[in-house]
Design a protein around this motif. Structure first.
Motif, PDB file in Angstrom:
ATOM      1  N   HIS A   8       0.825  -1.214   0.000  1.00  0.00           N
ATOM      2  CA  HIS A   8       0.000   0.000   0.000  1.00  0.00           C
ATOM      3  C   HIS A   8       0.860   1.265   0.000  1.00  0.00           C
ATOM      4  O   HIS A   8       0.557   2.224  -0.718  1.00  0.00           O
ATOM      5  N   THR A   9       1.923   1.296   0.798  1.00  0.00           N
ATOM      6  CA  THR A   9       2.744   2.504   0.826  1.00  0.00           C
ATOM      7  C   THR A   9       3.516   2.663  -0.479  1.00  0.00           C
ATOM      8  O   THR A   9       3.604   3.774  -1.017  1.00  0.00           O
ATOM      9  N   VAL A  10       4.047   1.577  -1.002  1.00  0.00           N
ATOM     10  CA  VAL A  10       4.782   1.658  -2.270  1.00  0.00           C
ATOM     11  C   VAL A  10       3.859   2.104  -3.397  1.00  0.00           C
ATOM     12  O   VAL A  10       4.251   2.880  -4.276  1.00  0.00           O
ATOM     13  N   ALA A  11       2.606   1.659  -3.358  1.00  0.00           N
ATOM     14  CA  ALA A  11       1.669   1.996  -4.432  1.00  0.00           C
ATOM     15  C   ALA A  11       1.424   3.489  -4.549  1.00  0.00           C
ATOM     16  O   ALA A  11       1.157   3.993  -5.649  1.00  0.00           O
ATOM     17  N   VAL A  12       1.528   4.220  -3.449  1.00  0.00           N
ATOM     18  CA  VAL A  12       1.259   5.663  -3.505  1.00  0.00           C
ATOM     19  C   VAL A  12       2.544   6.477  -3.647  1.00  0.00           C
ATOM     20  O   VAL A  12       2.499   7.707  -3.653  1.00  0.00           O
ATOM     21  N   MET A  13       3.675   5.804  -3.807  1.00  0.00           N
ATOM     22  CA  MET A  13       4.972   6.487  -3.938  1.00  0.00           C
ATOM     23  C   MET A  13       5.535   6.256  -5.341  1.00  0.00           C
ATOM     24  O   MET A  13       6.633   5.742  -5.525  1.00  0.00           O
ATOM     25  N   GLN A  14       4.758   6.648  -6.345  1.00  0.00           N
ATOM     26  CA  GLN A  14       5.132   6.359  -7.730  1.00  0.00           C
ATOM     27  C   GLN A  14       5.288   7.608  -8.588  1.00  0.00           C
ATOM     28  O   GLN A  14       5.456   7.495  -9.798  1.00  0.00           O
ATOM     29  N   THR A  15       5.239   8.774  -7.977  1.00  0.00           N
ATOM     30  CA  THR A  15       5.431  10.028  -8.719  1.00  0.00           C
ATOM     31  C   THR A  15       6.517  10.847  -8.046  1.00  0.00           C
ATOM     32  O   THR A  15       6.767  10.690  -6.835  1.00  0.00           O
ATOM     33  N   PRO A  16       7.163  11.756  -8.772  1.00  0.00           N
ATOM     34  CA  PRO A  16       8.176  12.594  -8.134  1.00  0.00           C
ATOM     35  C   PRO A  16       7.620  13.399  -6.968  1.00  0.00           C
ATOM     36  O   PRO A  16       8.294  13.563  -5.935  1.00  0.00           O
ATOM     37  N   GLU A  17       6.396  13.898  -7.128  1.00  0.00           N
ATOM     38  CA  GLU A  17       5.787  14.715  -6.070  1.00  0.00           C
ATOM     39  C   GLU A  17       5.563  13.885  -4.801  1.00  0.00           C
ATOM     40  O   GLU A  17       5.819  14.353  -3.682  1.00  0.00           O
ATOM     41  N   ALA A  18       5.084  12.657  -4.981  1.00  0.00           N
ATOM     42  CA  ALA A  18       4.844  11.798  -3.822  1.00  0.00           C
ATOM     43  C   ALA A  18       6.149  11.427  -3.135  1.00  0.00           C
ATOM     44  O   ALA A  18       6.258  11.469  -1.895  1.00  0.00           O
ATOM     45  N   LEU A  19       7.158  11.077  -3.904  1.00  0.00           N
ATOM     46  CA  LEU A  19       8.449  10.709  -3.328  1.00  0.00           C
ATOM     47  C   LEU A  19       9.072  11.882  -2.583  1.00  0.00           C
ATOM     48  O   LEU A  19       9.614  11.720  -1.486  1.00  0.00           O
ATOM     49  N   HIS A  20       8.978  13.057  -3.173  1.00  0.00           N
ATOM     50  CA  HIS A  20       9.519  14.254  -2.521  1.00  0.00           C
ATOM     51  C   HIS A  20       8.790  14.514  -1.204  1.00  0.00           C
ATOM     52  O   HIS A  20       9.419  14.789  -0.173  1.00  0.00           O
ATOM     53  N   ARG A  21       7.476  14.436  -1.223  1.00  0.00           N
ATOM     54  CA  ARG A  21       6.705  14.710  -0.005  1.00  0.00           C
ATOM     55  C   ARG A  21       7.039  13.714   1.099  1.00  0.00           C
ATOM     56  O   ARG A  21       7.252  14.105   2.256  1.00  0.00           O
ATOM     57  N   VAL A  22       7.086  12.426   0.755  1.00  0.00           N
ATOM     58  CA  VAL A  22       7.368  11.407   1.770  1.00  0.00           C
ATOM     59  C   VAL A  22       8.759  11.612   2.356  1.00  0.00           C
ATOM     60  O   VAL A  22       8.964  11.507   3.571  1.00  0.00           O
ATOM     61  N   ALA A  23       9.734  11.930   1.497  1.00  0.00           N
ATOM     62  CA  ALA A  23      11.101  12.161   1.978  1.00  0.00           C
ATOM     63  C   ALA A  23      11.158  13.404   2.867  1.00  0.00           C
ATOM     64  O   ALA A  23      11.792  13.396   3.935  1.00  0.00           O
ATOM     65  N   PHE A  24      10.505  14.477   2.440  1.00  0.00           N
ATOM     66  CA  PHE A  24      10.487  15.718   3.221  1.00  0.00           C
ATOM     67  C   PHE A  24       9.858  15.475   4.594  1.00  0.00           C
ATOM     68  O   PHE A  24      10.401  15.908   5.628  1.00  0.00           O
ATOM     69  N   GLU A  25       8.728  14.780   4.627  1.00  0.00           N
ATOM     70  CA  GLU A  25       8.042  14.545   5.897  1.00  0.00           C
ATOM     71  C   GLU A  25       8.844  13.613   6.797  1.00  0.00           C
ATOM     72  O   GLU A  25       8.797  13.747   8.027  1.00  0.00           O
ATOM     73  N   ALA A  26       9.582  12.681   6.206  1.00  0.00           N
ATOM     74  CA  ALA A  26      10.433  11.813   7.026  1.00  0.00           C
ATOM     75  C   ALA A  26      11.467  12.638   7.774  1.00  0.00           C
ATOM     76  O   ALA A  26      11.709  12.424   8.971  1.00  0.00           O
ATOM     77  N   VAL A  27      12.078  13.600   7.081  1.00  0.00           N
ATOM     78  CA  VAL A  27      13.058  14.468   7.736  1.00  0.00           C
ATOM     79  C   VAL A  27      12.381  15.271   8.838  1.00  0.00           C
ATOM     80  O   VAL A  27      12.912  15.407   9.956  1.00  0.00           O
ATOM     81  N   GLU A  28      11.215  15.830   8.552  1.00  0.00           N
ATOM     82  CA  GLU A  28      10.475  16.590   9.574  1.00  0.00           C
ATOM     83  C   GLU A  28      10.217  15.749  10.817  1.00  0.00           C
ATOM     84  O   GLU A  28      10.414  16.207  11.953  1.00  0.00           O
ATOM     85  N   ASP A  29       9.746  14.527  10.608  1.00  0.00           N
ATOM     86  CA  ASP A  29       9.384  13.676  11.737  1.00  0.00           C
ATOM     87  C   ASP A  29      10.613  13.268  12.546  1.00  0.00           C
ATOM     88  O   ASP A  29      10.563  13.225  13.777  1.00  0.00           O
ATOM     89  N   LEU A  30      11.710  12.970  11.875  1.00  0.00           N
ATOM     90  CA  LEU A  30      12.926  12.589  12.588  1.00  0.00           C
ATOM     91  C   LEU A  30      13.497  13.777  13.358  1.00  0.00           C
ATOM     92  O   LEU A  30      13.922  13.642  14.511  1.00  0.00           O
ATOM     93  N   ALA A  31      13.511  14.951  12.730  1.00  0.00           N
ATOM     94  CA  ALA A  31      14.021  16.140  13.415  1.00  0.00           C
ATOM     95  C   ALA A  31      13.174  16.456  14.644  1.00  0.00           C
ATOM     96  O   ALA A  31      13.703  16.867  15.695  1.00  0.00           O
TER      97      ALA A  31
END
Length: 361
Positions: free
Chosen positions: A72-95
């Motif tokens: 399910h998570t991989v299925a929604v991570m198939q566009t540049p915009e989605a990948l960028h958002r998920v990566a950005f939010e991961a940094v936010e959450d870790l920080a």
């Protein structure tokens, strides 16, 4: 000296070496990305309900079933915009969890369903990480985030992914990894990828000794030359009771300890996959007392409904650790990072030690 609590651990500087990008999405983000791309197979339609579903589904008792919700998570991570958002939010959450250095891994080959190239996938994630780090610095919570590119051990693209790791190593990729079901897919199937990494002096870690035993660890070290072990929890199978000395290390366990091979341990995830029965029975404490280079990690923050602070707090509750112990585990991780030595040392001496000294004072 006050004992660490979840609240105080949250403000302690932390280092994370084993965290999967596709296993750490915010549930609400999964819903919104699914709506954007027309993915209609999610098992719940609210953020809280979806988060609960992932946690319950992942608590499966086997690594193979644990991996199923990732569809399910991989299925929604198939566009540049989605990948960028998920990566950005991961940094936010870790920080927000006071992580000061993190290596976040993902498998580029799983994100090609809508026509992206491997390079486009990596560049979208790296851009998200870079933007996230700038935002975190502006918010007063600086963090360094690097990327590990992962190959799936049941597939045949590991050399392609290793070549990506080398091509992008000066742009945010710090190393290479293989992941996926261990049984039936030994790391030696991917020797050409590991040889490529060694040829170009690249760093790599291998998922080994989680769902499969000592042979997986032996191959990862003896034949593949892994710098670190992803999980490595089954190294405990090579440690036996000795009436005279208390514990006796077999040759493989002694090699791992003597060579200071870092163990990327993920306690909650290991319980979910059935690698251990409970946190209290996790071999983390035995390995820590025997002075293996243990590190604390999240594995998949969404699936395990966890943070690095929560993982540390669970270990404190189970084994009575204090601030000195948590600092040692954090420094173990920083020493083991795929990051230049002088910059590792700066984080240890200028950030980690001073802030732990305040907390322990």
């Amino acid at each position: 000296m006050s004992a660490p609590t979840l609240e105080t651990i949250r403000i302690a500087p932390k280092v994370l070496l084993h965290d999967h990008l596709d296993g750490g999405l915010r549930p609400q983000t999964v819903l919104e990305l699914a709506d954007a791309v027309g993915y209609s197979d999610l098992p719940a339609d609210t953020g809280p309900a979806l988060g609960d579903w992932f946690r319950v589904a992942a608590h499966s008792g086997s690594l193979e079933r644990y991996l199923e919700p990732f569809a399910h998570t991989v299925a929604v991570m198939q566009t540049p915009e989605a990948l960028h958002r998920v990566a950005f939010e991961a940094v936010e959450d870790l920080a927000a969890d006071s992580v000061v250095y993190a290596e976040v891994r993902f498998a580029p080959e799983l994100h090609l369903e809508r026509g992206l190239s491997l390079e486009q996938v990596v560049e979208a994630v790296l851009a998200g990480f870079a933007d996230g780090q700038r935002a975190a610095a502006s918010a007063g919570t600086p963090i360094v985030v690097r990327c590990l590119v992962t190959a799936m051990r049941h597939a045949a693209r590991s050399l392609d992914i290793a070549e990506l790791a080398i091509a992008y190593r000066d742009r945010g990729v710090c190393g290479f990894d293989i992941a996926g079901a261990e049984a039936g897919y030994p790391p030696t199937r991917h020797l050409d990828a590991f040889e490529h990494m060694r040829e170009f002096n690249g760093h790599f870690t291998i998922h080994a000794g989680e769902a499969f035993g000592l042979p997986s660890i032996h191959e990862a070290l003896a034949f593949c030359g892994a710098d670190r072990l992803g999980h490595g929890v089954r190294i405990v199978d090579d440690i036996t009771d000795d009436p005279a000395s208390g514990r006796r290390l077999g040759r493989l366990a002694a090699l791992v300890r003597d060579n200071r091979v870092p163990l990327e341990m993920c306690p909650s995830s290991n319980v979910q996959t059935g690698a251990v029965a409970s946190i209290a029975e996790h071999p983390f404490d035995l390995l820590a007392r025997l002075r293996f280079r243990v590190t604390v990690n999240t594995d998949n923050r969404l699936m395990s409904d966890t943070t690095l602070s929560q993982e540390m707090a669970r270990l404190v509750e189970a084994f009575g650790y204090g601030w000195t112990d948590l600092q040692r585990f954090t420094i173990n991780a920083m020493k083991s990072a795929f990051y230049p030595f002088d910059q590792r040392l700066a984080l240890i001496d200028d950030v980690i030690k001073p802030r732990y000294a305040v907390l322990a004072g």
